[in-house]
Enzyme design. Structure first.
Site, PDB file in Angstrom:
ATOM      1  N   TYR A   1     -96.131 -15.969  12.842  1.00 24.19           N
ATOM      2  CA  TYR A   1     -96.090 -17.025  11.824  1.00 24.19           C
ATOM      3  C   TYR A   1     -96.560 -16.434  10.497  1.00 24.19           C
ATOM      4  O   TYR A   1     -97.359 -15.495  10.468  1.00 24.19           O
ATOM      5  CB  TYR A   1     -96.980 -18.200  12.257  1.00 24.19           C
ATOM      6  CG  TYR A   1     -96.688 -19.485  11.517  1.00 24.19           C
ATOM      7  CD1 TYR A   1     -95.479 -20.133  11.683  1.00 24.19           C
ATOM      8  CD2 TYR A   1     -97.624 -20.043  10.645  1.00 24.19           C
ATOM      9  CE1 TYR A   1     -95.193 -21.310  10.999  1.00 24.19           C
ATOM     10  CE2 TYR A   1     -97.351 -21.221   9.965  1.00 24.19           C
ATOM     11  CZ  TYR A   1     -96.137 -21.848  10.150  1.00 24.19           C
ATOM     12  OH  TYR A   1     -95.862 -23.008   9.472  1.00 24.19           O
TER      13      TYR A   1
ATOM     14  N   SER B   1     -84.802 -31.667  17.711  1.00 28.47           N
ATOM     15  CA  SER B   1     -86.204 -31.263  17.535  1.00 28.47           C
ATOM     16  C   SER B   1     -87.031 -32.494  17.175  1.00 28.47           C
ATOM     17  O   SER B   1     -86.479 -33.552  16.841  1.00 28.47           O
ATOM     18  CB  SER B   1     -86.316 -30.223  16.412  1.00 28.47           C
ATOM     19  OG  SER B   1     -85.972 -30.836  15.176  1.00 28.47           O
TER      20      SER B   1
ATOM     21  N   GLY C   1     -86.846 -21.519  11.121  1.00 32.34           N
ATOM     22  CA  GLY C   1     -85.924 -20.424  11.440  1.00 32.34           C
ATOM     23  C   GLY C   1     -85.887 -20.202  12.943  1.00 32.34           C
ATOM     24  O   GLY C   1     -86.165 -19.097  13.414  1.00 32.34           O
ATOM     25  N   MET C   2     -85.544 -21.261  13.694  1.00 30.43           N
ATOM     26  CA  MET C   2     -85.613 -21.175  15.156  1.00 30.43           C
ATOM     27  C   MET C   2     -84.718 -20.067  15.723  1.00 30.43           C
ATOM     28  O   MET C   2     -85.023 -19.510  16.766  1.00 30.43           O
ATOM     29  CB  MET C   2     -85.246 -22.521  15.796  1.00 30.43           C
ATOM     30  CG  MET C   2     -86.239 -23.641  15.573  1.00 30.43           C
ATOM     31  SD  MET C   2     -87.931 -23.341  16.100  1.00 30.43           S
ATOM     32  CE  MET C   2     -87.806 -23.175  17.855  1.00 30.43           C
TER      33      MET C   2
ATOM     34  N   PHE D   1     -89.062 -25.937   2.299  1.00 28.39           N
ATOM     35  CA  PHE D   1     -90.166 -26.907   2.365  1.00 28.39           C
ATOM     36  C   PHE D   1     -91.181 -26.438   3.388  1.00 28.39           C
ATOM     37  O   PHE D   1     -90.829 -25.983   4.482  1.00 28.39           O
ATOM     38  CB  PHE D   1     -89.657 -28.305   2.761  1.00 28.39           C
ATOM     39  CG  PHE D   1     -90.780 -29.301   2.873  1.00 28.39           C
ATOM     40  CD1 PHE D   1     -91.380 -29.813   1.735  1.00 28.39           C
ATOM     41  CD2 PHE D   1     -91.271 -29.685   4.119  1.00 28.39           C
ATOM     42  CE1 PHE D   1     -92.449 -30.699   1.830  1.00 28.39           C
ATOM     43  CE2 PHE D   1     -92.339 -30.571   4.216  1.00 28.39           C
ATOM     44  CZ  PHE D   1     -92.929 -31.074   3.073  1.00 28.39           C
TER      45      PHE D   1
ATOM     46  N   MET E   1     -94.744 -28.128   4.947  1.00 31.42           N
ATOM     47  CA  MET E   1     -95.655 -29.293   4.950  1.00 31.42           C
ATOM     48  C   MET E   1     -97.089 -28.871   4.608  1.00 31.42           C
ATOM     49  O   MET E   1     -97.810 -29.600   3.915  1.00 31.42           O
ATOM     50  CB  MET E   1     -95.607 -29.947   6.342  1.00 31.42           C
ATOM     51  CG  MET E   1     -96.243 -31.302   6.449  1.00 31.42           C
ATOM     52  SD  MET E   1     -95.242 -32.580   5.679  1.00 31.42           S
ATOM     53  CE  MET E   1     -96.445 -33.397   4.683  1.00 31.42           C
TER      54      MET E   1
ATOM     55  N   LYS F   1     -88.838 -31.147  26.677  1.00 32.76           N
ATOM     56  CA  LYS F   1     -89.536 -32.191  25.929  1.00 32.76           C
ATOM     57  C   LYS F   1     -90.746 -31.600  25.206  1.00 32.76           C
ATOM     58  O   LYS F   1     -91.273 -30.573  25.625  1.00 32.76           O
ATOM     59  CB  LYS F   1     -89.998 -33.260  26.912  1.00 32.76           C
ATOM     60  CG  LYS F   1     -88.831 -33.910  27.645  1.00 32.76           C
ATOM     61  CD  LYS F   1     -89.339 -34.872  28.685  1.00 32.76           C
ATOM     62  CE  LYS F   1     -88.169 -35.603  29.310  1.00 32.76           C
ATOM     63  NZ  LYS F   1     -88.581 -36.673  30.194  1.00 32.76           N
TER      64      LYS F   1
HETATM   65  N1  LIG Z   1     -91.671 -26.148   7.167  1.00 31.82           N
HETATM   66  C1  LIG Z   1     -92.469 -27.074   7.700  1.00 31.82           C
HETATM   67  O1  LIG Z   1     -93.358 -27.626   7.054  1.00 31.82           O
HETATM   68  C2  LIG Z   1     -92.260 -27.453   9.116  1.00 31.82           C
HETATM   69  C3  LIG Z   1     -92.883 -28.581   9.657  1.00 31.82           C
HETATM   70  C4  LIG Z   1     -92.610 -28.941  10.977  1.00 31.82           C
HETATM   71  C5  LIG Z   1     -91.773 -28.148  11.738  1.00 31.82           C
HETATM   72  N2  LIG Z   1     -91.231 -27.024  11.187  1.00 31.82           N
HETATM   73  C6  LIG Z   1     -90.293 -26.175  11.918  1.00 31.82           C
HETATM   74  O2  LIG Z   1     -89.229 -26.989  12.343  1.00 31.82           O
HETATM   75  C7  LIG Z   1     -88.698 -26.455  13.540  1.00 31.82           C
HETATM   76  C8  LIG Z   1     -88.667 -27.576  14.576  1.00 31.82           C
HETATM   77  O3  LIG Z   1     -90.001 -27.945  14.904  1.00 31.82           O
HETATM   78  P1  LIG Z   1     -90.255 -29.085  15.984  1.00 31.82           P
HETATM   79  O4  LIG Z   1     -91.701 -29.188  16.306  1.00 31.82           O
HETATM   80  O5  LIG Z   1     -89.533 -30.291  15.546  1.00 31.82           O
HETATM   81  O6  LIG Z   1     -89.487 -28.394  17.202  1.00 31.82           O
HETATM   82  P2  LIG Z   1     -89.281 -28.819  18.699  1.00 31.82           P
HETATM   83  O7  LIG Z   1     -89.381 -30.280  18.871  1.00 31.82           O
HETATM   84  O8  LIG Z   1     -90.130 -27.938  19.531  1.00 31.82           O
HETATM   85  O9  LIG Z   1     -87.738 -28.410  18.880  1.00 31.82           O
HETATM   86  C9  LIG Z   1     -87.270 -27.113  18.640  1.00 31.82           C
HETATM   87  C10 LIG Z   1     -85.826 -27.184  18.182  1.00 31.82           C
HETATM   88  O10 LIG Z   1     -85.370 -25.864  17.910  1.00 31.82           O
HETATM   89  C11 LIG Z   1     -84.130 -25.665  18.571  1.00 31.82           C
HETATM   90  N3  LIG Z   1     -84.015 -24.249  18.914  1.00 31.82           N
HETATM   91  C12 LIG Z   1     -84.904 -23.514  19.588  1.00 31.82           C
HETATM   92  N4  LIG Z   1     -84.487 -22.227  19.667  1.00 31.82           N
HETATM   93  C13 LIG Z   1     -83.301 -22.191  19.021  1.00 31.82           C
HETATM   94  C14 LIG Z   1     -82.366 -21.171  18.739  1.00 31.82           C
HETATM   95  N5  LIG Z   1     -82.567 -19.908  19.152  1.00 31.82           N
HETATM   96  N6  LIG Z   1     -81.262 -21.478  18.064  1.00 31.82           N
HETATM   97  C15 LIG Z   1     -81.046 -22.749  17.660  1.00 31.82           C
HETATM   98  N7  LIG Z   1     -81.906 -23.753  17.869  1.00 31.82           N
HETATM   99  C16 LIG Z   1     -83.026 -23.482  18.542  1.00 31.82           C
HETATM  100  C17 LIG Z   1     -84.209 -26.548  19.790  1.00 31.82           C
HETATM  101  O11 LIG Z   1     -82.909 -26.804  20.233  1.00 31.82           O
HETATM  102  P3  LIG Z   1     -82.489 -26.661  21.785  1.00 31.82           P
HETATM  103  O12 LIG Z   1     -82.821 -27.970  22.433  1.00 31.82           O
HETATM  104  O13 LIG Z   1     -81.035 -26.425  21.661  1.00 31.82           O
HETATM  105  O14 LIG Z   1     -83.264 -25.518  22.367  1.00 31.82           O
HETATM  106  C18 LIG Z   1     -84.887 -27.776  19.201  1.00 31.82           C
HETATM  107  O15 LIG Z   1     -83.951 -28.565  18.513  1.00 31.82           O
HETATM  108  C19 LIG Z   1     -89.573 -25.274  13.924  1.00 31.82           C
HETATM  109  O16 LIG Z   1     -88.986 -24.120  13.393  1.00 31.82           O
HETATM  110  C20 LIG Z   1     -90.858 -25.561  13.191  1.00 31.82           C
HETATM  111  O17 LIG Z   1     -91.626 -24.416  12.940  1.00 31.82           O
HETATM  112  C21 LIG Z   1     -91.445 -26.680   9.910  1.00 31.82           C
END
Ligand SMILES: NC(=O)c1ccc[n+]([C@@H]2O[C@H](COP(=O)([O-])OP(=O)(O)OC[C@H]3O[C@@H](n4cnc5c(N)ncnc54)[C@H](OP(=O)(O)O)[C@@H]3O)[C@@H](O)[C@H]2O)c1
Length: 365
Positions: free
Chosen positions: A85, A186, A276-277, A299, A301, A359
């Site tokens: 991270y 997600s 960037g998953m 963005f 948070m 989940k």
């Molecule tokens: N910038 C910010 O402030 C901020 C805030 C919150 C979250 N985030 C980011 O947002 C993302 C989602 O977070 P979350 O907590 O909502 O996640 P989450 O509920 O754990 O879900 C993860 C998501 O990523 C997808 N994914 C995982 N590996 C992948 C891959 N190799 N290629 C394509 N899709 C993939 C999953 O799809 P599948 O079901 O297809 O595996 C699922 O939709 C993460 O990257 C997290 O770090 C950023």
């Protein structure tokens, strides 16, 4: 045996459980240890995270002692432990960036601000929520409704907060407009769907294909999704073409998936990258930049929270999100509750090995 005051905790499933709340004086006399998770080196979370006992100070001055109720395992927690991270704490460190706790005791400078029995969530980033108890200044906490659903309260700050801000802060959106997103299943994606639906905004939701894709499509549609398509279906979908072209794209996957949603943007549209998953860079098609004049933004948070630490705008966001939740318009992500002692199971299930994530894992204390 230590007597305790009992409080009833609500779960989104409709279940309730009773938690045992010591009062302040009993805490002072009887309780001085808790349990926490900790890692001393970066690596595979299943290997480097250990559970240990901690000694808890009695809260004094402006301090609050809280008992954690629930905390999620988010991708950022996993990536922080892995050491990949962007921001890394000094080690050893207690993981966990969000969660909800119940106030057990307060120092004598807390006045009426917080009382035993109140529910609180972290105001600061990286509080280390994967532990049974936390002692923190009241200024590091935000009071939330103690009659809320527990999983909602534990997961409202990071992901719904991100969804809320991205829908509000980049493009003026009104009812009838369209937003497109990838990673739509997600936790952030599910919040985007629900908040957008409450505002009358159409959502085009892109997910990865999977054997039970119809179940996922049904689930997201029931949440309020306008259209749900797989990455392969996006370009050909008539339902997508029937909607006004999106003015906002929300990208948490990047790589090819990010490029595909960027292609869908209306002239002058904005793509906000927040994850960037795929671990791939963002690649912008030349045509989108030249002929559609799209803008690429990012963005985070954590940065927004630091810049709005005590602002009324932040309180407004928390109030709005809880109001949506209490009116049934914002449900927590599909989740599994995992007892704290089984944290290894939660870590294992939170890490995608061969494809689809399951989940959201919620540690239950
Ligand atoms: N910038 C910010 O402030 C901020 C805030 C919150 C979250 N985030 C980011 O947002 C993302 C989602 O977070 P979350 O907590 O909502 O996640 P989450 O509920 O754990 O879900 C993860 C998501 O990523 C997808 N994914 C995982 N590996 C992948 C891959 N190799 N290629 C394509 N899709 C993939 C999953 O799809 P599948 O079901 O297809 O595996 C699922 O939709 C993460 O990257 C997290 O770090 C950023």
């Amino acid at each position: 045996m230590l007597a305790c005051r009992r409080s009833v905790v609500r779960l989104s499933s409709g279940r309730k459980f009773t938690s045992c709340l010591d009062d302040s004086s009993r805490w002072r006399r009887h309780s001085s240890t808790g349990m926490c998770l900790e890692y001393s080196r970066n690596g595979d979370p299943e290997k480097v995270v250990v559970m240990k006992e901690t000694t808890l100070p009695v809260p004094t001055g402006n301090q609050v002692l809280m008992k954690m109720l629930a905390a999620p395992v988010n991708p950022a927690d996993i990536n922080t432990i892995q050491g990949v991270y962007a921001v890394q704490p000094s080690l050893p460190s207690i993981p966990g960036n969000e969660g909800v706790g119940e106030v057990m005791a307060v120092g004598d400078e807390c006045g009426e601000i917080l009382q035993p029995g109140d529910w609180v969530i972290p105001r600061v980033n990286a509080m280390g929520t994967w532990r049974t108890h936390i002692v923190a200044p009241h200024t590091d906490l935000i009071k939330v409704p103690s009659n809320a659903d527990m999983v909602t309260a534990a997961t409202i700050a990071v992901n719904p907060g991100t969804a809320y801000r991205m829908l509000k802060d980049f493009v003026p959106m009104s009812s009838g407009d369209t937003v497109i997103q990838n990673g739509a299943n997600s936790a952030v994606g599910q919040a985007v769907i629900q908040i957008a639906a409450a505002l009358g905004i159409n959502t085009i939701n892109v997910v990865r294909n999977r054997p039970n894709i119809h179940q996922l499509k049904d689930y997201l549609t029931r949440l309020g999704a306008t259209v749900v398509v797989t990455e392969e279906e996006l370009r050909k979908s008539e339902s997508v073409k029937a909607l006004p072209p999106p003015r906002l794209a929300l990208n948490c996957v990047s790589g090819r998936s990010g490029t595909e949603i960027l292609r869908q943007l209306a002239h002058g549209g904005v793509m906000v990258t927040y994850g960037g998953m795929s671990r791939q860079p963002v690649i912008g098609p030349v045509g989108s930049l030249i002929f559609s004049d799209v803008t690429l933004r990012g963005f985070w948070m954590t940065r927004w929270n630091k810049e709005h630490f005590n602002d009324s705008e932040r309180q407004q966001m928390v109030d709005d999100l809880f109001q949506l939740a209490q009116s049934g318009k914002l449900k927590p992500p599909d989740n599994t509750l995992v007892p704290f002692a089984d944290y290894i199971v939660a870590l294992k299930n939170a890490m995608p090995k061969e494809g689809m994530l399951g989940k959201k894992q919620i540690l239950l204390f």
